[in-house]
Design an enzyme around this catalytic site. Structure first.
Site, mmCIF file in Angstrom:
data_model
loop_
_atom_site.group_PDB
_atom_site.id
_atom_site.type_symbol
_atom_site.label_atom_id
_atom_site.label_comp_id
_atom_site.label_asym_id
_atom_site.label_seq_id
_atom_site.Cartn_x
_atom_site.Cartn_y
_atom_site.Cartn_z
ATOM 1 N N GLU A 172 0.681 -1.259 0.000
ATOM 2 C CA GLU A 172 0.528 -0.233 -0.056
ATOM 3 C C GLU A 172 0.701 1.135 0.171
ATOM 4 O O GLU A 172 1.944 1.518 0.661
ATOM 5 C CB GLU A 172 -0.772 0.161 1.186
ATOM 6 C CG GLU A 172 -2.062 1.422 1.749
ATOM 7 C CD GLU A 172 -2.705 1.735 0.477
ATOM 8 O OE1 GLU A 172 -3.495 0.619 -0.003
ATOM 9 O OE2 GLU A 172 -2.741 2.813 -0.034
ATOM 10 N N HIS A 212 -32.324 -8.670 22.669
ATOM 11 C CA HIS A 212 -31.108 -9.771 23.394
ATOM 12 C C HIS A 212 -31.764 -11.129 23.512
ATOM 13 O O HIS A 212 -32.490 -11.555 23.110
ATOM 14 C CB HIS A 212 -31.421 -9.409 24.543
ATOM 15 C CG HIS A 212 -30.447 -10.335 25.889
ATOM 16 N ND1 HIS A 212 -28.744 -9.861 25.417
ATOM 17 C CD2 HIS A 212 -30.013 -11.569 26.026
ATOM 18 C CE1 HIS A 212 -28.187 -10.289 26.459
ATOM 19 N NE2 HIS A 212 -29.225 -11.293 26.863
#
Ligand code: NAI
Length: 462
Positions: free
Chosen positions: A199, A441
């Site tokens: 990169e 949940h």
């Protein structure tokens, strides 16, 4: 010669979606496509085949390395690459046929061949000329390479060739630590390649929030990715057995040779306007070769519009789709609007990276005061149950109004989790709004709620 209300050039997610919406609105519509199949880069050689390979390679890695921890012994796991490729090709085939069905269903003519705008209101496909009140350029984008490196799709490949490899390379060098480099690097790493990402900048995923990029590099390095940051490739020599890359520091110095079986070039894409006749009809392009448009996707030539990768903005299928829908609606006199700040971006590595709105760096440079709420998946019960605790949710909210300005997630199902906050942000939600919304949940979504609570310094589970 046929007369249409709208001719769309290109059948990618921008083009085909625009054509369908035009047809829904009662416009006589044609869509031109030169590939033997519809769907453009996304369906044929981009998102869809990539996701098929990402999914399959994730399962392979899971079976080989992670199921044991859940008490599932699967013995020796073997890769059958040709079957994995068949899976990918089947997924592509089903999708492109699906688009063909949709065009038929909506009575849209598929004009097969390369479309060229011969004059305002006229498009040539081969020797046939068709006319249309409205012409939409949706020709997308094409890969770019680097000076001195020519992509042969065998040893030096673009994303197209990287989805067609016949065997797993021992060493894969990836030039570019952006979305394609990481996603396709992840596929081949999971299947057994040693992957080195080169990169140019000092970080991977340079347009993401800095903290997320850092975390992504940490997690992916742990998985085996090798990163060479601040490094540039100065040459590539194809040998009998592979490719030898010459690399050096981004500012010069420290020259080095790097051998690879395959090199993937993933340094970005460019607007595709070849052979469209833009010069002839005088359609203006910007300094990067993208078709210039106004907020209504109009070019400078009346009756000619452009959407998707061929114009400015992120090169994302969902951005192109939304532009296609809005343009169709504007053509029939309705109004439309896209908030470009609210286009989510997802990187389909494991864990996924998803983002919407401003990064912390952007807020700083714009001088906006903000609060941060963060919550790690390590403290989320569902993530623990999944053995997928890497990453966190980060919410950035305006310091005085509490309005959510940006959300950045790295973690399991991040691409799905981001949808909730995109919707919230579309409605101008505050962090408190998200925090006060009941979240089921045990779900990963609770990490989003907890991050929203953390904006106000009151997370419960950390
Ligand atoms: P990108 O812009 O995401 O990443 C390119 C990377 O290459 C950047 O990190 C850049 O700094 C680096 N680079 C540029 N020149 C270089 C050089 N000479 N040496 C080393 N590194 C260099 O582009 P990418 O990955 O090619 O993707 C192209 C487009 O396709 C992007 O706009 C992306 O958003 C889109 N895409 C989106 C996907 C998704 O939404 N999941 C999947 C695949 C592509």
């Amino acid at each position: 010669m046929s007369q249409y209300d709208v001719i769309v050039i290109g059948s990618g997610p921008g083009g085909y979606v625009c054509a369908i919406r035009c047809a829904q609105l009662g416009l006589k519509t044609a869509c031109i496509e030169k590939r033997p199949t519809l769907g453009g880069t996304c369906l044929n050689i981009g998102c869809i085949p990539s996701k098929a390979m990402l999914h399959a390679s994730e399962r392979y890695e899971e079976a080989g390395h992670h199921l044991g921890a859940l008490g599932i012994d699967v013995g020796n796991v073997a890769l059958n690459l040709s079957n994995m490729m068949k899976h990918k090709d089947g997924v592509v085939e089903a999708n492109v046929k699906g688009v063909e069905f949709l065009l038929k269903k909506n009575k849209i003519d598929w004009l097969k061949g390369e479309g060229m705008i011969s004059a305002p209101g006229k498009v040539k496909v081969g020797s046939e000329e068709h006319s249309a009140k409205h012409i939409v350029i949706a020709t997308g984008s094409d890969v770019i390479s680097l000076p001195g490196i020519s992509i042969d799709e065998k040893r030096i490949v673009s994303s197209t060739g990287a989805l067609e490899l016949k065997e797993v390379p021992k060493k894969l060098a990836v030039i570019g630590g952006g979305v394609i480099g990481l996603e396709l690097g992840a596929v081949w790493r999971r299947l057994g390649a040693e992957v080195t990402v080169i990169e140019f900048l000092d970080r991977i995923l340079p347009t993401n929030d800095g903290e997320i990029s850092k975390e992504a590099k940490k997690i992916l390095s742990k998985q085996g990715f090798i990163f060479k940051l601040e490094t540039k490739v100065t040459g590539a020599v194809v040998t009998a057995s592979g490719v030898q890359l010459s690399v050096e520091g981004a500012k010069g110095g420290n020259p080095e040779k790097l051998d690879a079986d395959i090199v993937l070039v993933a340094v970005g894409r460019k607007a595709y306007t070849q052979n469209l006749g833009l010069d002839k009809v005088g359609v203006a392009v910007d300094e990067r070769g993208r078709v210039k448009t106004d907020h209504g996707f109009k070019t400078n030539v009346p009756g000619i519009y452009a959407i998707g990768d061929v114009i400015a903005g992120p090169m994302l299928a969902h951005k192109a789709e939304d532009e296609g829908v809005i343009l169709a609606e504007m053509i029939v006199g309705q109004s439309g609007h896209i908030d470009y700040n609210l286009i989510p971006g997802v990187v389909y590595t494991w864990p996924e990276v998803a983002a919407v709105g401003k990064t912390e760096e952007q807020l700083k440079s714009e001088g906006i005061q903000y609060k941060i709420g963060k919550f790690p998946f390590m403290a989320n019960g569902r993530a623990r149950a999944m053995n997928a605790t890497d990453g966190f949710v980060k919410i950035l909210a305006d310091a005085s109004s509490d309005k959510v300005l940006g959300v950045h997630i790295i973690g399991p199902e991040a691409g799905t989790l981001i949808a909730e906050v995109v919707l919230a942000m579309e409605f101008g939600a505050t962090a408190e709004d998200i925090a006060r919304t009941c979240h089921a949940h045990p779900t990963l979504e609770e990490a989003v709620k907890e991050a929203a609570l953390a904006v106000d310094g009151r997370p419960i589970h950390i």
